[in-house]
Scaffold this motif. Structure first.
Motif: not given
Length: 958
Positions: A567-575, A609-616
């Motif tokens: 999931a993290l890799l997909n979101l990074a590529i989308n960003a 909860y533990v939050m993992l956020a991706i911001t571009d």
């Protein structure tokens, strides 16, 4: 139950009114409160004319007269001492209806009536009109004074004898007809010389004259009456008794009587005692009525004190006579301070006029009173009450008193005020609620759409995986066994690459549909993200600056690590794509607490909860795009640049992990995607990557698969690895192979197959027949009995379809080696085996006891999936009837309709001491205290994982 307990108030009143002797009840101020019919008859008055009047006002006499002073002194003595008092003879004139007074003579007994606490409440006066007897005595005395000088001696003697005979006859007639019981006892043995009819009626015998008391009535000796007679005869002093209890007869004829009586000595001319005169009254009915009245009053007071409302009584004019403790506690006034005060003395001034008008109207009409008023509390505050009072009337309809209650309605009044306020803003609230419902409806439709698409995607992935399994296996076998030239080998390699991409596509569909099998572990996202730092930077290129921010004190989370990385890799590529390869990517990890208000709108459980956020810093997206970004196959990229499943996979994985995902975006500014994953209190689980070499084996494998093509491919792959393979097309056929006696080392079975038998049932029965048998499940669609809440059950070995030769080789070898390890260790010398506590075997048959059918049904499925045979019961009686020696596990609800779960467990332990026990309860498990060994308590609601862990604990496994 004795006779008096069967009487109601009406019965007691009738007994009182029909008593032959006159009775009148006075209060402490000597006011007449009640009288019986005999009293009215002898006084020649009506009930209405004297009720409520003072005794001395109703029957006036000269205050200085001896009779007035004697009567008042006797009554005051009762008030002062609380003891009975009696007057043998008192002249007291009675006014006739014409206004003239008639001289009458009385004997009177004054008996106190006390409350349960011992306070004097009333005085019962029992009177006997002895006027005729007194006059008879006077006339007899005059007869003895006949002029002797007129008569000769013989005449005088004759006259005297005649007079004596007449007097004797008249006195005997009066003696026999007297309402009081009388008897004459002669001599020290107390022989009955005379006994009137009333006396014979009291003792219930007619043959006593001429016999001694001891001979005629032997039972009275033990009761002390013979001793009293001896005392009076010896001392010459009379003895008076009030309310003495006399027991006569034995067995069924036994009866009790209560008496007022006097033992008076009879003397000769020399003053010597020659006998005893007995005279008295049977007051049994009066005593029973009095006891019943006291008991009834005690019950009333107990009831009145126990009710939560104010309770009170007043006289007919509204002056307080009694109130319960709720009134005194509320007002802060003592009962003594309130007695005699008008009811409503603590009323709010603004309510006085309205309440008094309602009270006056109720009194005039003789109807119940009701009003809403404010009463002052002990702290000075006023609270609203609804006051109700019902009049108590006599048989003529005259009000005697009022019985009332006050009920606190302050909260109701406050609610009414709030409702009035709410009514004023109703339209605004309706509009707000309508808008909220519309938003909820939109969210519901979106959720239903995503659920429907997810189900469709899962079903497609299932069939697609089966097809890919055939293609992958066939291509790999073709590559190994066919003699291909370079071009043919390239074609096979290209086809295998395409099947890998197809498998990834199917995996993404399963992820979106929340159907993929997760293997969650306790991980720390800080370590995981930092380990991926190099991979992320290589994947998005040097044009994107990566900044990772991790909050201090980061919590652990429980999640499938592989899916987080994907999931993290997909979101990074989308960003990267959103920033055209240039910009800044911020990865933020921190702790988050989602409260109830946020969680309700987000359809998630409140908590940590533990939050993992991706911001571009990319182009951002408009609202109409944001509403669709999680839909499968929807993409903002140009055609051919993406499948549109990346965000869908992330969405499905996060939701399946009991988490929450939120996306924020602004055109021209950028996008932030936040994933909230559930917190775990456990320590992180560190696992090493297995790099074991590929190898096959020579064991025998039973392959159970309903798809012919998949089964054929699987057989070819396994045999190519050196294994011997037996096959079956469904669970029932597989069980038949096992029952045939074939040697089998591994059961390799599809999860979803046609037929009545489940694959889990096949595995359970196979391992029961072949202890140590290894089991490996496979499926292309995992919404089934080995996956619960999206997670594989503990202890289950599973491989997803499609699988290749390398995957199946490693997995089969791993499962077989794990199964062989206990056997290998058993063959080692004792010094090579690590000491371990003896573990009890996993149970085979469970008795499930729960009175809720739905809970019982769900738990039975869980236990069957765990490989147990289940016997069900809904009550203690059913459980004890169903129990036998083959049951080795009891799963029981704590509270059952006909008993307690702990008691049932103890009784079954006497029949089978080694039975394991799991107790389920809706209470806090730690609050259940018990003395059972090999027993564990779990709380409701529980899932299969909790149930399995509990069974492992009580059976000593794990």
């Amino acid at each position: 139950m004795n006779f008096i307990e069967t009487l109601d108030v009406a019965d007691l009143a009738q007994l009182f009114n029909k008593a032959p002797n006159p009775y009148v009840i006075l209060d402490r101020e000597f006011r007449i409160r009640a009288m019986n019919d005999a009293y009215l008859a002898v006084t020649m008055r009506s009930r209405e004319s004297i009720l409520g009047l003072n005794m001395f006002e109703a029957f006036p006499s000269d205050p200085e007269s001896a009779s007035h002073r004697l009567l008042r002194a006797s009554l005051e003595k009762v008030v002062r001492t609380g003891e009975e008092d009696a007057i043998a003879l008192i002249p007291y004139p009675i006014a006739r209806p014409d206004g003239a007074y008639e001289d009458r003579f009385w004997s009177a007994t004054h008996k106190p009536i006390k409350s349960p606490s011992g306070d004097l409440r009333f005085i019962l006066q029992h009177t006997v009109d002895v006027t005729e007897l007194h006059r008879l005595r006077q006339e007899a005395a005059r007869d003895w004074k006949v002029e002797t000088d007129v008569l000769t001696r013989a005449d005088r003697v004759a006259h005297q004898n005649l007079a004596l005979a007449e007097e004797r006859h008249y006195l005997r007639s009066l003696f026999e007809q007297a309402p009081s019981f009388m008897a004459v006892l002669l001599g020290p043995d107390h022989v009955f010389d005379m006994a009137n009819a009333a006396y014979l009626d009291v003792v219930g015998r007619g043959d006593i004259v001429g016999r001694s008391v001891l001979d005629a009535l032997p039972e009275v000796e033990e009761q002390g009456f013979i001793s009293l007679l001896d005392q009076v005869y010896t001392s010459g002093q009379p003895f008076v008794a009030h309310g003495a209890r006399l027991v006569l007869g034995t067995g069924p004829a036994r009866r009790e009587a209560y008496l007022d009586f006097i033992y008076h000595p009879i003397r000769d001319n020399d003053g010597e005692t020659i006998g005893i005169f007995v005279q008295g009254h049977d007051i049994t009915e009066q005593k029973l009525a009095q006891d019943a009245a006291l008991e009834s009053e005690a019950r009333f007071r107990s009831l009145a004190q126990s009710i939560p409302n104010h309770a009170w009584t007043t006289d007919r004019d509204g002056r307080l006579e009694w109130c319960n403790e709720r009134v005194t506690d509320y007002s802060g006034l003592s009962l003594a301070e309130m007695m005699g005060r008008p009811i409503g003395a603590t009323l709010h001034p603004d309510d006085q006029q309205r309440a008094q008008a309602a009270w006056a109207a109720a009194r005039m009409a003789g109807e119940p009173f009701q009003a809403e008023i404010r009463l002052r509390r002990r702290d000075g505050a006023y609270r609203w009450h609804i006051t109700r009072a019902i009049p108590s009337k006599d048989e003529n309809g005259a009000i005697l008193r009022w019985v009332g209650t006050n009920t606190d309605i302050e909260d109701q009044k406050t609610t009414e005020a709030q409702l009035e306020y709410l009514a004023e803003t109703l339209e605004q609230r309706v509009n707000e609620r309508t808008a909220e419902l519309e938003r909820t409806e939109v969210a519901l439709r979106q959720s239903q759409k995503m659920e429907a698409v997810g189900n469709l995607a899962g079903g497609i992935a299932h069939d697609f995986n089966n097809l890919l399994q055939v293609i992958t296996g066939s291509l790999q076998l073709l590559g190994r066994h066919a003699r291909l030239d370079e071009k043919g080998a390239r074609y096979v390699a290209n086809a295998l690459s395409a099947t890998d991409r197809g498998a990834q596509l199917a995996a993404q569909l399963l992820a979106f549909g929340r159907r993929q099998p997760l293997a969650p572990k306790v991980v720390n996202l800080d370590r995981m993200v930092r380990d991926m730092d190099g991979l992320i930077r290589r994947s998005i290129g040097e044009g994107v600056e990566v900044d990772t921010v991790v909050a201090a004190g980061l919590w652990n989370t429980i999640v499938d690590p592989t899916n987080v990385e994907t999931a993290l890799l997909n979101l990074a590529i989308n960003a990267r794509d959103a920033m055209d390869g240039h910009g800044k990517l911020t990865i933020e990890i921190g702790n988050a607490v989602l409260d109830a208000s946020y969680a309700q709108g987000a359809d998630i459980t409140p908590g940590d909860y533990v939050m993992l956020a991706i911001t571009d810093t990319g182009a951002g997206m408009p609202p109409e795009i944001l509403d669709r970004v999680f839909e499968p196959f929807f993409s903002t990229k140009p055609e051919g640049k993406g499948t549109g499943l990346g965000l869908s996979m992330v969405y499905g994985f996060v939701r399946q992990s009991n988490g929450h995902i939120r996306i924020y975006s602004e055109v021209g500014v950028g996008t932030t995607i936040r994933m909230y994953l559930p917190r775990s209190e456990a320590s992180e689980e560190m696992s090493a990557l297995s790099l074991a070499p590929l190898q096959g084996g020579h064991e025998t494998i039973l392959l159970v698969e309903d798809d012919d093509a998949v089964r054929e491919t699987g057989v070819a792959l396994l045999r190519d690895l050196g294994y011997s393979v037996l096959t079956a097309r469904d669970a029932a056929s597989g069980l038949a192979v096992i029952e045939s006696g074939a040697t089998i080392d591994l059961l390799f079975t599809d999860v979803v197959m046609p037929g009545p038998m489940k694959s889990t049932e096949l595995a359970r029965r196979a391992q029961a027949m072949l202890p140590g048998l290894a089991v490996l499940f496979t499926s292309g669609y995992t919404q089934n009995s080995i996956v619960h809440d999206g997670k594989l059950d503990s202890g289950i070995d599973f491989i997803s379809k499609p699988y290749g030769r390398d995957q199946i080789a490693r997995k089969v070898r791993q499962v077989l080696d794990a199964a062989h390890e206990p056997q290998r260790r058993a063959l080692l010398p004792a010094d090579d085996v690590a000491p371990a506590a003896a573990a009890a075997a996993w149970p085979k048959r469970a008795l499930l006891v729960d009175d809720e059918a739905l809970i019982r049904m769900a738990t039975a499925d869980m236990l069957e999936d765990l490989g147990l045979e289940v016997v069900e019961a809904g009550t203690v009686v059913q459980a004890e009837a169903a129990f036998d020696a083959s049951v080795d596990l009891l799963v029981v609800d704590l509270h059952l309709p006909d008993g307690h779960g702990l008691d049932l467990a103890r009784r079954l332990r006497t029949r089978k001491p080694d039975i394991a026990v799991v107790i389920a309860t809706g209470e806090r498990p730690k609050s259940v205290i018990h003395d059972l060994i090999r027993a564990v308590v779990i709380g409701k609601p529980y899932d299969q994982a909790m149930l399995k862990a509990a069974i492992r604990e009580v059976c000593g496994e794990g």
